[in-house]
Design a protein around this motif. Structure first.
Motif, PDB file in Angstrom:
ATOM      1  N   CYS A  90       0.834  -1.196   0.000  1.00  0.00           N
ATOM      2  CA  CYS A  90       0.000   0.000   0.000  1.00  0.00           C
ATOM      3  C   CYS A  90       0.874   1.254   0.000  1.00  0.00           C
ATOM      4  CB  CYS A  90      -0.901  -0.013   1.232  1.00  0.00           C
ATOM      5  SG  CYS A  90      -2.400   0.927   1.026  1.00  0.00           S
ATOM      6  N   HIS A  91       0.410   2.278  -0.692  1.00  0.00           N
ATOM      7  CA  HIS A  91       1.161   3.535  -0.732  1.00  0.00           C
ATOM      8  C   HIS A  91       1.188   4.164   0.660  1.00  0.00           C
ATOM      9  CE1 HIS A  91       2.321   7.628  -1.811  1.00  0.00           C
ATOM     10  NE2 HIS A  91       2.711   7.149  -2.973  1.00  0.00           N
ATOM     11  N   PRO A  92       2.300   4.806   1.027  1.00  0.00           N
ATOM     12  CA  PRO A  92       2.382   5.431   2.361  1.00  0.00           C
ATOM     13  C   PRO A  92       1.266   6.422   2.635  1.00  0.00           C
ATOM     14  CG  PRO A  92       4.549   5.368   1.331  1.00  0.00           C
ATOM     15  CD  PRO A  92       3.569   4.897   0.294  1.00  0.00           C
ATOM     16  N   ILE A  93       0.746   7.055   1.594  1.00  0.00           N
ATOM     17  CA  ILE A  93      -0.332   8.027   1.802  1.00  0.00           C
ATOM     18  C   ILE A  93      -1.570   7.353   2.385  1.00  0.00           C
ATOM     19  CG2 ILE A  93      -1.485   7.890  -0.449  1.00  0.00           C
ATOM     20  CD1 ILE A  93      -1.670  10.895  -0.447  1.00  0.00           C
ATOM     21  N   ILE A  94      -1.755   6.056   2.070  1.00  0.00           N
ATOM     22  CA  ILE A  94      -2.870   5.297   2.635  1.00  0.00           C
ATOM     23  C   ILE A  94      -2.501   4.766   4.019  1.00  0.00           C
ATOM     24  CG2 ILE A  94      -4.407   3.327   2.295  1.00  0.00           C
ATOM     25  CD1 ILE A  94      -4.803   5.593   0.282  1.00  0.00           C
ATOM     26  N   ASN A  95      -1.276   4.272   4.157  1.00  0.00           N
ATOM     27  CA  ASN A  95      -0.845   3.720   5.446  1.00  0.00           C
ATOM     28  C   ASN A  95      -0.880   4.751   6.561  1.00  0.00           C
ATOM     29  OD1 ASN A  95      -0.373   1.161   4.413  1.00  0.00           O
ATOM     30  ND2 ASN A  95       1.738   1.626   3.855  1.00  0.00           N
ATOM     31  N   ASP A  96      -0.705   6.029   6.208  1.00  0.00           N
ATOM     32  CA  ASP A  96      -0.673   7.081   7.218  1.00  0.00           C
ATOM     33  C   ASP A  96      -2.060   7.504   7.693  1.00  0.00           C
ATOM     34  OD1 ASP A  96       2.062   7.214   7.257  1.00  0.00           O
ATOM     35  OD2 ASP A  96       2.204   8.843   5.797  1.00  0.00           O
ATOM     36  N   LEU A  97      -3.115   7.018   7.053  1.00  0.00           N
ATOM     37  CA  LEU A  97      -4.456   7.459   7.399  1.00  0.00           C
ATOM     38  C   LEU A  97      -4.931   6.804   8.696  1.00  0.00           C
ATOM     39  CD1 LEU A  97      -6.152   7.227   3.885  1.00  0.00           C
ATOM     40  CD2 LEU A  97      -5.341   9.295   5.040  1.00  0.00           C
ATOM     41  N   PRO A  98      -5.783   7.484   9.451  1.00  0.00           N
ATOM     42  CA  PRO A  98      -6.381   6.862  10.641  1.00  0.00           C
ATOM     43  C   PRO A  98      -7.397   5.798  10.226  1.00  0.00           C
ATOM     44  CG  PRO A  98      -7.366   9.001  10.248  1.00  0.00           C
ATOM     45  CD  PRO A  98      -6.236   8.879   9.266  1.00  0.00           C
ATOM     46  N   ASP A  99      -7.826   4.991  11.190  1.00  0.00           N
ATOM     47  CA  ASP A  99      -8.776   3.923  10.880  1.00  0.00           C
ATOM     48  C   ASP A  99     -10.074   4.460  10.286  1.00  0.00           C
ATOM     49  OD1 ASP A  99      -6.975   2.098  11.793  1.00  0.00           O
ATOM     50  OD2 ASP A  99      -7.947   1.758  13.719  1.00  0.00           O
ATOM     51  N   ILE A 100     -10.559   5.573  10.830  1.00  0.00           N
ATOM     52  CA  ILE A 100     -11.825   6.157  10.360  1.00  0.00           C
ATOM     53  C   ILE A 100     -11.612   7.628  10.057  1.00  0.00           C
ATOM     54  CG2 ILE A 100     -14.213   6.691  10.956  1.00  0.00           C
ATOM     55  CD1 ILE A 100     -14.219   4.316  12.839  1.00  0.00           C
ATOM     56  N   ILE A 101     -11.972   8.026   8.843  1.00  0.00           N
ATOM     57  CA  ILE A 101     -11.961   9.435   8.451  1.00  0.00           C
ATOM     58  C   ILE A 101     -13.401   9.874   8.274  1.00  0.00           C
ATOM     59  CG2 ILE A 101     -11.396  11.067   6.614  1.00  0.00           C
ATOM     60  CD1 ILE A 101      -8.871   9.538   6.113  1.00  0.00           C
ATOM     61  N   HIS A 102     -13.847  10.815   9.089  1.00  0.00           N
ATOM     62  CA  HIS A 102     -15.215  11.323   9.010  1.00  0.00           C
ATOM     63  C   HIS A 102     -15.167  12.743   8.470  1.00  0.00           C
ATOM     64  CE1 HIS A 102     -19.055  12.778  11.279  1.00  0.00           C
ATOM     65  NE2 HIS A 102     -19.292  12.534  10.013  1.00  0.00           N
ATOM     66  N   VAL A 160       0.701  15.196   9.753  1.00  0.00           N
ATOM     67  CA  VAL A 160       0.557  13.743   9.807  1.00  0.00           C
ATOM     68  C   VAL A 160       1.278  13.060   8.658  1.00  0.00           C
ATOM     69  CG1 VAL A 160      -1.093  11.841   9.828  1.00  0.00           C
ATOM     70  CG2 VAL A 160      -1.698  14.002  10.908  1.00  0.00           C
ATOM     71  N   GLY A 161       2.123  12.058   8.977  1.00  0.00           N
ATOM     72  CA  GLY A 161       2.692  11.165   7.973  1.00  0.00           C
ATOM     73  C   GLY A 161       3.219  11.867   6.741  1.00  0.00           C
ATOM     74  N   TRP A 162       2.658  11.494   5.601  1.00  0.00           N
ATOM     75  CA  TRP A 162       3.093  12.051   4.327  1.00  0.00           C
ATOM     76  C   TRP A 162       2.618  13.481   4.109  1.00  0.00           C
ATOM     77  CZ3 TRP A 162       4.020  10.544  -1.181  1.00  0.00           C
ATOM     78  CH2 TRP A 162       5.107   9.667  -1.280  1.00  0.00           C
ATOM     79  N   GLY A 163       1.794  13.976   5.002  1.00  0.00           N
ATOM     80  CA  GLY A 163       1.253  15.312   4.836  1.00  0.00           C
ATOM     81  C   GLY A 163       2.302  16.386   4.618  1.00  0.00           C
ATOM     82  N   PRO A 164       3.365  16.424   5.432  1.00  0.00           N
ATOM     83  CA  PRO A 164       4.382  17.454   5.210  1.00  0.00           C
ATOM     84  C   PRO A 164       5.000  17.403   3.813  1.00  0.00           C
ATOM     85  CG  PRO A 164       4.648  16.471   7.379  1.00  0.00           C
ATOM     86  CD  PRO A 164       3.598  15.668   6.673  1.00  0.00           C
ATOM     87  N   ALA A 165       5.189  16.197   3.268  1.00  0.00           N
ATOM     88  CA  ALA A 165       5.741  16.094   1.911  1.00  0.00           C
ATOM     89  C   ALA A 165       4.758  16.630   0.882  1.00  0.00           C
ATOM     90  CB  ALA A 165       6.094  14.636   1.597  1.00  0.00           C
ATOM     91  N   LEU A 166       3.465  16.321   1.069  1.00  0.00           N
ATOM     92  CA  LEU A 166       2.457  16.786   0.121  1.00  0.00           C
ATOM     93  C   LEU A 166       2.259  18.293   0.215  1.00  0.00           C
ATOM     94  CD1 LEU A 166      -0.183  13.949   0.615  1.00  0.00           C
ATOM     95  CD2 LEU A 166       1.467  14.178  -1.231  1.00  0.00           C
ATOM     96  N   ASN A 167       2.454  18.833   1.408  1.00  0.00           N
ATOM     97  CA  ASN A 167       2.259  20.266   1.593  1.00  0.00           C
ATOM     98  C   ASN A 167       3.517  21.082   1.338  1.00  0.00           C
ATOM     99  OD1 ASN A 167      -0.589  20.953   2.751  1.00  0.00           O
ATOM    100  ND2 ASN A 167      -0.002  19.068   3.777  1.00  0.00           N
ATOM    101  N   ASP A 168       4.625  20.404   1.084  1.00  0.00           N
ATOM    102  CA  ASP A 168       5.856  21.089   0.700  1.00  0.00           C
ATOM    103  C   ASP A 168       5.832  21.265  -0.816  1.00  0.00           C
ATOM    104  OD1 ASP A 168       8.687  21.271  -0.307  1.00  0.00           O
ATOM    105  OD2 ASP A 168       9.113  21.246   1.847  1.00  0.00           O
ATOM    106  N   ARG A 169       5.709  22.484  -1.283  1.00  0.00           N
ATOM    107  CA  ARG A 169       5.513  22.724  -2.715  1.00  0.00           C
ATOM    108  C   ARG A 169       6.664  22.177  -3.549  1.00  0.00           C
ATOM    109  NH1 ARG A 169       3.766  28.674  -4.386  1.00  0.00           N
ATOM    110  NH2 ARG A 169       2.089  27.993  -2.998  1.00  0.00           N
TER     111      ARG A 169
END
Length: 278
Positions: A90-102, A160-169
């Motif tokens: 699984c891609h890290p972007i998925i692995n970093d997600l919490p069990d439930i996203i509401h 969270v997780g991969w978030g900093p990489a995605l938010n780094d332009r």
């Protein structure tokens, strides 16, 4: 990965572990790990086990499951579905997600998500002219997942997780370049130039945010593109090798076996039947 969208009414999501989640009309919930759960009228209801087969994963047709007691009015209309995922790769972007996203309906700053839900509900309710309704639904489901992840990462991703990489332009731009052209003969110097940084500064920044060095990520992307191509096409191995940046079939086969533990030809034979059935 499972998702539920409340189209009308209200219900409660009961996970196998953890607290129930109250859902209202327009709410979206994404369950990244595929663990047992179910929608119900109230938190105290006992869930009915609904076994799924491989065939069910790829069937696009309505199925009604009563949430209430026999003879009682239905309290909610919920659009539910799943995205088959290989949990071993699984891609890290998925692995970093919490069990439930509401994602509550009040997320007014995410109109694309609301628009996709409206289009999806409309297409399922009244398919349009033509014979490609399933293709339309498939594309809308892809968009639903994308916009749901954007909405969540937009609110939480900076921490969270991969978030900093995605938010780094800068790093996000390089990730897109690699993903869009994995067969290019990238070097760390080339990627640093794309980022506008020196080779060493780029390598440190990329590794810190992504969790693996640039060329390690490049190999990871190439192997996943190769695996998908092997599953979904009959392209010769030499063509697959060129597609993902290898000058010879031998070099590609060596790298693929090191990555997956099996040769490309054997991988295709083991997996193509599943893909064609899908």
């Amino acid at each position: 990965m499972a998702f539920h969208v409340v189209l009308r009414g209200a219900c409660t999501l009961i996970p196998r572990a953890g607290d129930p989640v109250a859902l209202g009309v327009g709410d979206v919930v994404l369950l990244a790990n595929g663990r047992g759960h179910g929608p119900a009228d109230s938190p105290g209801m006992e869930l009915e086990d609904v076994p799924l087969t491989r065939r069910d994963e790829f069937r696009l047709e309505p199925r009604t499951i009563s949430l209430g007691s026999s003879g009682q009015p239905i309290s909610a209309v919920v659009l539910s579905g799943m995205f088959p995922v290989d949990d071993k790769r699984c891609h890290p972007i998925i692995n970093d997600l919490p069990d439930i996203i509401h994602l509550p309906a009040q997320l007014g700053h995410e109109p694309p998500l609301r628009n996709v839900i409206d289009l999806l509900g409309g297409e399922l309710d009244k398919p349009g002219i033509g014979t490609e309704s399933e293709s339309v639904i498939g594309s809308l489901l892809d968009a639903l997942l994308l916009f749901a992840l954007r909405a969540w990462y937009g609110s939480h991703g900076a921490w969270v997780g991969w978030g900093p990489a995605l938010n780094d332009r800068v790093i996000s731009h390089v990730l897109c370049r690699i993903n869009n052209a994995p067969g290019r003969s990238w070097t760390v110097h080339d990627l640093g130039a794309e980022a506008g940084l020196s080779r060493s500064a780029f390598a440190r920044r990329f590794t810190s945010l992504v969790g693996r060095p640039p060329l390690g990520y490049l190999t990871w992307v190439r192997m996943n593109v190769a695996a998908q191509t092997l599953r979904e096409s009959d392209e010769p191995l030499e063509a697959v090798a060129r597609k993902v940046g290898y000058g010879s079939e031998y070099a590609f086969a060596t790298a693929f076996k090191r990555h997956f533990g099996t040769a490309p030809g054997a991988y295709r034979r083991q997996n193509s039947a599943i893909s064609k059935g899908a």
